[in-house]
Design a protein around this motif. Structure first.
Motif, mmCIF file in Angstrom:
data_model
loop_
_atom_site.group_PDB
_atom_site.id
_atom_site.type_symbol
_atom_site.label_atom_id
_atom_site.label_comp_id
_atom_site.label_asym_id
_atom_site.label_seq_id
_atom_site.Cartn_x
_atom_site.Cartn_y
_atom_site.Cartn_z
ATOM 1 N N ALA A 289 0.936 -1.235 0.036
ATOM 2 C CA ALA A 289 0.084 0.203 0.026
ATOM 3 C C ALA A 289 0.660 1.196 0.073
ATOM 4 O O ALA A 289 0.106 2.393 -0.060
ATOM 5 N N LYS A 290 2.231 1.079 0.153
ATOM 6 C CA LYS A 290 3.262 2.165 0.211
ATOM 7 C C LYS A 290 3.070 3.089 1.133
ATOM 8 O O LYS A 290 2.992 4.310 1.257
ATOM 9 N N ALA A 291 2.649 2.243 2.399
ATOM 10 C CA ALA A 291 2.560 2.917 3.653
ATOM 11 C C ALA A 291 3.837 2.730 4.462
ATOM 12 O O ALA A 291 4.247 1.396 4.573
ATOM 13 N N GLY A 292 4.508 3.750 5.099
ATOM 14 C CA GLY A 292 5.646 3.329 6.064
ATOM 15 C C GLY A 292 5.438 2.765 7.360
ATOM 16 O O GLY A 292 6.194 2.210 8.023
ATOM 17 N N ALA A 293 4.082 2.877 7.964
ATOM 18 C CA ALA A 293 3.784 2.386 9.055
ATOM 19 C C ALA A 293 2.377 2.506 9.177
ATOM 20 O O ALA A 293 1.554 3.038 8.319
ATOM 21 N N GLU B 265 5.297 2.759 27.681
ATOM 22 C CA GLU B 265 3.993 2.884 28.517
ATOM 23 C C GLU B 265 3.209 3.775 27.669
ATOM 24 O O GLU B 265 3.659 4.646 26.860
ATOM 25 N N PRO B 266 1.995 3.804 28.200
ATOM 26 C CA PRO B 266 0.795 4.474 27.799
ATOM 27 C C PRO B 266 1.128 6.030 27.894
ATOM 28 O O PRO B 266 0.878 6.945 26.845
ATOM 29 N N ALA B 267 1.796 6.280 28.852
ATOM 30 C CA ALA B 267 2.336 8.183 28.925
ATOM 31 C C ALA B 267 3.059 8.448 27.786
ATOM 32 O O ALA B 267 3.058 9.563 27.799
ATOM 33 N N THR B 268 3.868 7.443 27.134
ATOM 34 C CA THR B 268 4.841 7.832 26.241
ATOM 35 C C THR B 268 4.155 7.910 24.833
ATOM 36 O O THR B 268 4.984 7.854 23.881
ATOM 37 N N PHE B 269 2.921 7.289 24.715
ATOM 38 C CA PHE B 269 2.246 7.040 23.410
ATOM 39 C C PHE B 269 2.547 8.453 22.365
ATOM 40 O O PHE B 269 2.914 8.185 21.204
ATOM 41 N N GLY B 270 2.289 9.468 22.846
ATOM 42 C CA GLY B 270 2.432 10.680 22.054
ATOM 43 C C GLY B 270 4.032 10.999 21.390
ATOM 44 O O GLY B 270 4.209 11.069 20.269
ATOM 45 N N ASP B 271 5.056 10.521 22.343
ATOM 46 C CA ASP B 271 6.317 10.654 21.975
ATOM 47 C C ASP B 271 6.707 9.534 21.173
ATOM 48 O O ASP B 271 7.367 9.705 20.173
ATOM 49 N N VAL B 272 5.840 8.096 21.260
ATOM 50 C CA VAL B 272 6.281 7.018 20.280
ATOM 51 C C VAL B 272 5.608 7.509 19.089
ATOM 52 O O VAL B 272 6.549 7.279 18.062
ATOM 53 N N LEU B 273 4.434 8.031 18.951
ATOM 54 C CA LEU B 273 4.088 8.455 17.642
ATOM 55 C C LEU B 273 5.046 9.787 16.932
ATOM 56 O O LEU B 273 5.445 9.644 15.722
ATOM 57 N N ASP B 274 5.545 10.600 17.751
ATOM 58 C CA ASP B 274 6.351 11.571 17.075
ATOM 59 C C ASP B 274 7.607 11.094 16.658
ATOM 60 O O ASP B 274 8.105 11.396 15.481
ATOM 61 N N VAL C 80 2.293 0.319 17.076
ATOM 62 C CA VAL C 80 2.827 1.249 15.995
ATOM 63 C C VAL C 80 3.711 0.125 15.205
ATOM 64 O O VAL C 80 4.685 -0.428 15.748
ATOM 65 N N VAL C 81 3.299 -0.380 13.916
ATOM 66 C CA VAL C 81 3.800 -1.302 13.386
ATOM 67 C C VAL C 81 4.432 -0.665 12.125
ATOM 68 O O VAL C 81 3.739 -0.232 10.806
ATOM 69 N N PRO C 82 5.770 -0.717 11.729
ATOM 70 C CA PRO C 82 6.271 -0.209 10.589
ATOM 71 C C PRO C 82 6.355 -0.997 9.426
ATOM 72 O O PRO C 82 6.149 -2.388 9.667
ATOM 73 N N ALA C 83 6.556 -0.514 8.165
ATOM 74 C CA ALA C 83 6.603 -1.723 7.099
ATOM 75 C C ALA C 83 7.916 -2.480 7.088
ATOM 76 O O ALA C 83 7.791 -3.472 6.639
ATOM 77 N N GLU C 84 8.953 -1.798 7.778
ATOM 78 C CA GLU C 84 10.322 -2.604 8.006
ATOM 79 C C GLU C 84 10.316 -2.296 9.548
ATOM 80 O O GLU C 84 10.508 -1.039 9.862
ATOM 81 N N GLY C 85 11.175 -3.371 10.141
ATOM 82 C CA GLY C 85 11.546 -3.030 11.549
ATOM 83 C C GLY C 85 10.867 -3.435 12.338
ATOM 84 O O GLY C 85 9.637 -4.128 12.169
ATOM 85 N N HIS D 106 8.895 7.668 9.135
ATOM 86 C CA HIS D 106 7.847 7.320 8.283
ATOM 87 C C HIS D 106 7.005 8.517 7.786
ATOM 88 O O HIS D 106 6.252 9.013 8.758
ATOM 89 N N ALA D 107 6.921 8.852 6.738
ATOM 90 C CA ALA D 107 6.338 9.813 5.937
ATOM 91 C C ALA D 107 4.828 9.405 5.801
ATOM 92 O O ALA D 107 4.030 10.532 6.137
ATOM 93 N N VAL D 108 4.537 8.231 5.787
ATOM 94 C CA VAL D 108 3.180 8.107 5.471
ATOM 95 C C VAL D 108 2.633 6.895 6.505
ATOM 96 O O VAL D 108 3.317 6.043 6.625
ATOM 97 N N PHE D 109 1.566 7.049 7.051
ATOM 98 C CA PHE D 109 0.948 6.333 8.146
ATOM 99 C C PHE D 109 -0.449 5.816 7.514
ATOM 100 O O PHE D 109 -1.401 6.591 7.034
ATOM 101 N N ARG D 110 -0.593 4.367 7.472
ATOM 102 C CA ARG D 110 -1.911 3.966 7.186
ATOM 103 C C ARG D 110 -2.851 3.915 8.462
ATOM 104 O O ARG D 110 -2.651 3.479 9.582
ATOM 105 N N LEU D 111 -3.961 4.619 8.313
ATOM 106 C CA LEU D 111 -4.957 4.443 9.588
ATOM 107 C C LEU D 111 -6.370 4.273 9.077
ATOM 108 O O LEU D 111 -6.780 4.454 7.959
#
Length: 604
Positions: A193-197, A260-269, A228-233, A275-280
């Motif tokens: 799908a050409k998604a990075g994650a 940890e859930p408190a770090t979820f925002g940092d994980v996304l950042d 968060v699942v990347p296309a690679e890694g 990864h430039a493109v996220f499939r949601l």
């Protein structure tokens, strides 16, 4: 977390709680607010800490939304709950409306005004849902306001703490595939799908992907979490570490990082940096996640949760587990129905006693992990309430001359079950037999269907309704839903419904449950779970076709069957099904229970 029968929801609190919420909205400068029946994961079952709609209104159903404005409020529920909502909600405070035919969006368009500030919690609304809100704002001239925290939580003084259910490993013997294999399949889908994650927001998908199960919500073995699942890694699983034992942590960390859930925002950042493109999945992902990723510079690529289809298409181990679970469950339900036939005519059995006995019969297998949903145990007019939930306040005896509807299921480590049977207590009326047989004809039409690959649930749905339609009757719910493998009893994308768009594939499991409901008198529903089989040649045909295999192994109540309304082919199917039930379930029953089964499976 097995079934309890004391209902916490109380309609008498509705007006006072509504007033408190409206005062809090005014304090925040909001003219309205939306309270969906959902949590951050948009699942059917939510923990007590997320039961905001129930706390506010008293409504305990699995789908609905309340819209609160300055001087009025409404609650929207679908056809399953139109009777229930009036019993549970203060209708002076909340106007009950139909979720589908009325629509909360139409109601808002009618009652909002220019420059009105309509608040919403971006954690509790999907991306698709917020797009609907934006259209409403454009139409009415209102302004949408994403709340940084939920104003209802500010007035919910005794809100429970979030759950900390322990995570268990779902072994490969039951899963059929390793977590590494599943991750590789999902990553291949993302690459194509050409998604990075992707960000997985549904705990069912996460449980399936990592071969884990949890205990955070009632009846479904889910670990509330994000991934968060990347296309690679390596993927990252975002979960409260207090839910993990050393063994489950080691199992997960063999294939993924843990945060940890408190770090979820940092994980996304951090993920957005790589990864430039996220499939949601816009139908299930919270708007908050999309907002955070876009703020970090990522682009959103709309697309279905990549776990949905692989999860729904069961492998050989999962199919074997489903058959084993249904054999065990069928014997338990037959023991219950035999007991019911012996005891109910006395008038001393009530809805709670029946549901408790059924759960006990399943527990006697020694394999029961949980019931798969609150048992619908409806006698007489209560059976006409599609998703009725018996409480100590509504408990009703099973009376001679009435029908009893019981819709129930179980969670076993090898499979999830869901079955509905409608039985006569004493002698049924001619109308009861006629209506039951019309529903049975629809059930048989689904069970015997042959169809080409690519056929959707919407194309099959009509088969279940045809006989009822010819009699001027119908039912206001879908005909069938997908079922997971020791996961959710309601699983997509497959479903048999007027709006069912997903194509059936071999290995999918779907329910077959047409019904008829005579308000104030009785309800009828007949449900088996069906496995979509591999395509086979049809004698004299030109192409291979798919069909269904009935997994559920429990007799139908022959006393309710009017053979004059059945075709010879329908009678032949019914007799063959009962012969199969007798052959497979008979060796697991003894004494009076076995005698009951032999009588219940006699040819029509």
């Amino acid at each position: 977390m097995f079934q309890t029968f004391d209902e916490v929801a109380d309609p008498s609190h509705g007006a006072e709680r509504l007033s408190r919420l409206q005062a809090e909205l005014e304090r925040r400068g909001l003219d309205g607010f939306l309270i969906p029946r959902s949590d951050e994961h948009q699942g059917e079952y939510v923990p007590p800490s997320a039961e905001r709609l129930k706390w506010l209104t008293g409504f305990s159903g699995s789908a609905g939304i309340a819209v609160v404005l300055k001087h009025r409020a409404a609650i929207f529920v679908d056809g399953r709950y139109t009777l229930q909502v009036r019993d549970q909600v203060d209708t002076e405070a909340f106007e009950p409306r139909h979720l589908i035919t009325d629509g909360w969006d139409k109601w808002l368009e009618e009652h909002l005004w220019p420059d009105a500030r309509l608040g919403y919690d971006p954690w509790l609304h999907t991306i698709a849902g917020v797009k609907r809100l934006q259209k409403i704002a454009e139409t009415t001239g209102a302004r949408l306001v994403a709340s940084t925290d939920n104003p209802l939580d500010a007035v919910w003084a005794d809100r429970p703490a979030p759950p900390l259910g322990k995570v268990a490993i779902h072994t490969e013997a039951y899963a059929g595939r390793t977590a590494q294999e599943k991750i590789a399949e999902v990553q291949a889908i993302l690459s194509k799908a050409k998604a990075g994650a992707t960000v997985l927001t549904q705990p069912e998908s996460i449980a399936w992907l990592f071969n884990i199960r949890g205990s955070d919500v009632a009846h479904t073995p889910l670990p509330l979490s994000f991934a968060v699942v990347p296309a690679e890694g390596r993927p990252t699983l975002v979960i409260d570490g207090r839910k993990l034992s050393n063994a489950s942590r080691d199992h997960i960390e063999a294939v993924a990082d843990v945060a940890e859930p408190a770090t979820f925002g940092d994980v996304l950042d951090r993920a957005a940096e790589h990864h430039a493109v996220f499939r949601l999945d816009e139908a299930t992902a919270a708007q908050w996640i999309s907002d955070r990723l876009e703020a970090a510079g990522a682009r959103i690529l709309p697309g279905e949760d990549p776990c949905l289809l692989p999860k729904a298409t069961k492998n050989a181990a999962e199919i074997a587990g489903a058959r084993s679970a249904h054999l065990r469950d069928g014997a338990a339900v037959c023991r219950f129905l035999a007991w019911l036939d012996r005891e109910a005519p006395s008038g001393h059995v009530d809805e709670i006693a029946a549901a408790t006995k059924l759960e006990a019969c399943r527990a006697e297998t020694g394999a029961l992990k949980e019931i798969s949903f609150d048992t619908i145990s409806g006698a007489g007019p209560n059976g006409a309430i599609v998703h009725y939930r018996v409480t100590t306040a509504t408990n009703r005896p099973l009376k001679p001359g009435e029908l009893y509807l019981v819709d129930s299921g179980a969670q076993y480590v090898d499979g999830t079950t869901d079955i509905t049977r409608t039985v006569a207590v004493g002698v049924p009326s001619d109308d009861m037999r006629r209506h039951f047989t019309l529903v049975l004809k629809g059930h048989i039409a689904i069970a015997t269907a042959r169809f080409p690959e690519g056929t959707s649930g919407a194309q099959i749905d009509t088969l279940a309704r045809y006989a009822l339609w010819q009699a001027g009757l119908d039912f206001d719910h879908g005909t069938g839903h997908g079922v997971g493998s020791y996961l959710s009893v309601h699983e997509g994308p497959q479903r048999i419904a007027k709006t069912g768009s997903a194509a059936f594939k071999p290995g999918m499991i779907v329910s077959n449950e047409p019904g008829y409901y005579k308000t104030g008198e009785y309800g009828i529903r007949i449900e088996n779970l069906e496995l979509v089989t591999d395509p086979v040649e049809v004698p004299g045909g030109e192409k291979k076709l798919l069909s269904f295999e009935a997994l559920t192994l429990v007799p139908f109540d022959r006393r309710l069957v009017d053979p004059t309304l059945l075709t010879p082919e329908e009678i032949a199917w019914l007799d063959a099904y009962h012969a199969r039930v007798r052959e497979l379930i008979g060796p697991h029953l003894q004494g009076d229970d076995r005698d009951w089964l032999i009588a219940a499976t006699e040819p029509v």
